[in-house]
Every structure is written in C-alpha cells, then in structure tokens.
Design an enzyme around this catalytic site. Structure first.
Site, short mmCIF file in Angstrom:
data_model
loop_
_atom_site.label_atom_id
_atom_site.label_comp_id
_atom_site.label_asym_id
_atom_site.label_seq_id
_atom_site.Cartn_x
_atom_site.Cartn_y
_atom_site.Cartn_z
N ASN A 101 -8.54 -14.67 -18.89
CA ASN A 101 -7.41 -14.11 -19.32
C ASN A 101 -7.71 -12.62 -20.03
O ASN A 101 -8.89 -12.44 -20.45
CB ASN A 101 -6.53 -14.90 -20.50
CG ASN A 101 -6.12 -15.92 -19.98
OD1 ASN A 101 -5.38 -15.89 -19.23
ND2 ASN A 101 -6.45 -17.19 -20.78
N ASP A 147 -17.31 -19.31 -29.71
CA ASP A 147 -16.19 -19.01 -28.93
C ASP A 147 -15.88 -19.94 -27.95
O ASP A 147 -16.79 -20.15 -26.95
CB ASP A 147 -16.58 -17.75 -28.49
CG ASP A 147 -15.11 -17.06 -27.98
OD1 ASP A 147 -14.31 -17.89 -27.61
OD2 ASP A 147 -14.92 -15.88 -28.00
N ALA A 180 -20.03 -7.79 -24.55
CA ALA A 180 -19.14 -7.09 -25.36
C ALA A 180 -18.23 -7.99 -26.36
O ALA A 180 -17.98 -7.86 -27.27
CB ALA A 180 -18.08 -6.04 -24.74
N ASP A 181 -17.58 -9.22 -25.72
CA ASP A 181 -17.10 -10.16 -26.37
C ASP A 181 -17.72 -10.86 -27.48
O ASP A 181 -17.04 -11.16 -28.60
CB ASP A 181 -16.53 -11.07 -25.42
CG ASP A 181 -17.33 -11.68 -24.68
OD1 ASP A 181 -18.46 -11.48 -24.49
OD2 ASP A 181 -17.00 -13.00 -24.23
N THR A 228 -9.29 -44.07 -15.49
CA THR A 228 -10.10 -42.69 -15.08
C THR A 228 -9.72 -41.59 -15.99
O THR A 228 -10.55 -40.91 -16.31
CB THR A 228 -9.69 -42.55 -13.60
OG1 THR A 228 -10.07 -43.65 -12.93
CG2 THR A 228 -10.31 -41.13 -13.17
N THR A 231 -14.28 -19.56 -21.67
CA THR A 231 -14.75 -19.58 -20.14
C THR A 231 -16.10 -20.24 -20.59
O THR A 231 -16.38 -21.72 -19.81
CB THR A 231 -14.82 -18.65 -19.27
OG1 THR A 231 -13.62 -18.24 -19.11
CG2 THR A 231 -15.27 -19.18 -18.06
N ASP A 250 -8.76 -7.42 -25.16
CA ASP A 250 -10.13 -8.35 -24.67
C ASP A 250 -9.97 -8.68 -23.27
O ASP A 250 -9.17 -9.77 -22.98
CB ASP A 250 -10.21 -9.43 -25.85
CG ASP A 250 -11.28 -10.40 -25.44
OD1 ASP A 250 -12.25 -9.80 -24.91
OD2 ASP A 250 -11.13 -11.66 -25.40
N VAL A 251 -10.74 -8.14 -22.49
CA VAL A 251 -10.79 -8.68 -21.03
C VAL A 251 -11.73 -9.82 -20.71
O VAL A 251 -13.03 -9.53 -20.83
CB VAL A 251 -11.16 -7.25 -19.94
CG1 VAL A 251 -11.09 -8.22 -18.67
CG2 VAL A 251 -10.21 -6.33 -20.18
#
Length: 273
Positions: free
Chosen positions: A11, A129, A108-109, A184, A132, A6-7
């Site tokens: 990662n 999911d 595709a993911d 903070t 990112t 899985d690209v």
C-alpha cells in the site's frame, strides 16, 4: 500543512499534518501501475474528500521501498499538488546514526520507523513493523541504528500456504478461538497467528539476551501489529501512526525557512544523517 507518503510493497499510505496533529489518512495500492496524472488526480481528490485544499499543502515528504513508483508519484505531486517532495534517503537528516555494515541497504521505511520510535519513546528501543515483511530494528540509547532482523510477514506466509498447497484455501487472517484446531481453516489460522506470536516473543527475548538491554522498550506498528501486540506482554506499545509520525519528524528536521517564510519544498538531499 504537510503531506507525508509511505510507499510500501502493498500500500501507499498518506497522511496530512497540521503541526503535530494528524488531520487525515488515506491509502492506495502500490502494486497498481499509474501515470503521474493518475497519482496527482487521485491525491488531489482524496485531499478534497477530507475537506483539505491543495493550496493548504506547504510541503511533502516521501519514503519508498518501491523504486518503480517514484517517477510517476513525484511527477503527480509536482504537477497537481504543487510540492516537490523531500525523499528519504542518503543525505537527509534523520537524527539517527546507522552503524550497520551497509547503511545504504537499510530501507527508508525502517529508518522512518526508527526515527519515530526513538523520538517518541527514547532509546534503547526495538521497533517492530508488521507489514509485507515483519521487521525488528534496534536503536540504541544514543540513537544508533545498530541491527535489524527481517522475517516473512503474516500475509506472505499465508499466501505461501494456499499457493503452494493445492488443497489449502484462502482464509481470513485472524486468531482462532483455540490453538487446538479441528478443521482446515482454523488450523491454518492457528499456525499463522500463534506462529507469529511465538516468533515475535522469541526474537525479542534473543535481542534482549544478546544486547544485555533489559530496559529495552519494544514498540510495534503496521498491519496486524495490533492483533499481535494484544496477545503478548513482550510488546510495550502499539503505535498505528508511527511511520507517518516519523515522516513528519524527518520533514521538520530538514525544513529551512525561505526568504518568504515558507518551508523548503525542494527534493534535494542533505549531508547530515
């Protein structure tokens, strides 16, 4: 055994399956430019460190949302692993019917996650999911990919804070002891984590309202997904291997025994979605 890859934007996650058993997993960064030799050597060495021989790999499947990686990665797989990968895309059998306005625009993911969730948990199912980007994808009872929602991932939001606000530091992304922050770092952590939990619960609620699917199963995977799943009753299942399982399932759907009894290892496409 088969190698599944899985690209993602951050990662490259790899898994090796013996039948339905996940034997090993490993990761590489996808943002680092590499040649086909570098990919091939790294993959071969990672397999060896897991005590898996290259000659045990009978086939390979790749899902990618980073087109620039594919030429070198495919070359490395062919040269060093001896497997021309099946690439998830138009024409590959998935068992999922995409009914959105522009099916080719679905990553595709997301298709892979939808396949795994539907095959493992049935439908209707909402697949989350936490990568990112944070994605929410709806698969109906008859296996149709009907809708998708995309939001910034937690890390993207965090990076925006410390890159755009000069006085805000880089922080560890985790849930603080209380939402009532008094300094903070915990203030940023509270905003990021509780903000993501609130977003997750609200989007799930709205999907159920608009679809009328009260029996909708909610399955999460990826990155900080377990942390979010542990903090809300809106998520039914957290499945860390969902994407890798989806790749295995799609590979099996597209496998055809050849004359010598080995699996089809071509990278060609199929006509049945």
């Amino acid at each position: 055994m088969i190698l599944v890859i899985d690209v993602g934007n951050t990662n490259i996650t790899c898994g090796v399956y013996d039948g339905q058993t996940l034997m090993a997993t490993f990761r590489m960064m996808s943002k680092t430019p590499r040649t086909s030799d570098e990919y091939g050597i790294m993959l071969a060495e990672l397999l060896r460190t897991r005590k898996l021989g290259i000659d045990q790999i009978e086939g390979c499947i790749v899902a990618s949302v980073v087109p620039d990686v594919m030429h070198s990665l495919t070359g490395g797989l062919v040269r060093y692993i001896g497997a021309a990968p099946l690439v998830v895309g138009p024409g590959v059998r998935t068992g999922i019917k995409i009914t959105t306005e522009n099916p080719r625009a679905i990553g595709a993911d997301r298709i892979v996650d939808a396949v795994a969730a539907y095959e493992k948990y049935g439908g209707p199912v909402l697949v989350l999911d936490f990568g990112t980007a944070t994605t929410y994808d709806l698969v109906t009872a008859d296996g149709s990919f009907a809708a998708g929602i995309t939001a910034p991932g937690i890390r993207i939001s965090a990076e925006a804070l410390w890159e755009k606000a000069a006085k805000l530091p880089k922080i560890e992304i985790r849930k603080p002891r209380s939402i009532l922050a008094q300094e903070t770092i915990s203030s940023m952590q509270a905003g990021l984590m509780y903000g993501q939990i609130g977003q997750t619960e609200y989007i799930i609620q709205k999907v159920k309202e608009e679809t009328g699917m009260k029996d909708l199963k909610v399955v999460a995977t990826g990155g900080l997904g377990r942390t979010i799943a542990d903090e809300t009753d809106s998520i039914d299942v957290y499945d860390s291997s969902l994407t890798l399982d989806g790749l295995r399932i799609i590979y099996e759907k597209n496998s055809r025994p050849e004359k010598d009894g080995r699996h089809d290892r071509s990278g060609g496409t199929r006509t049945d979605e």
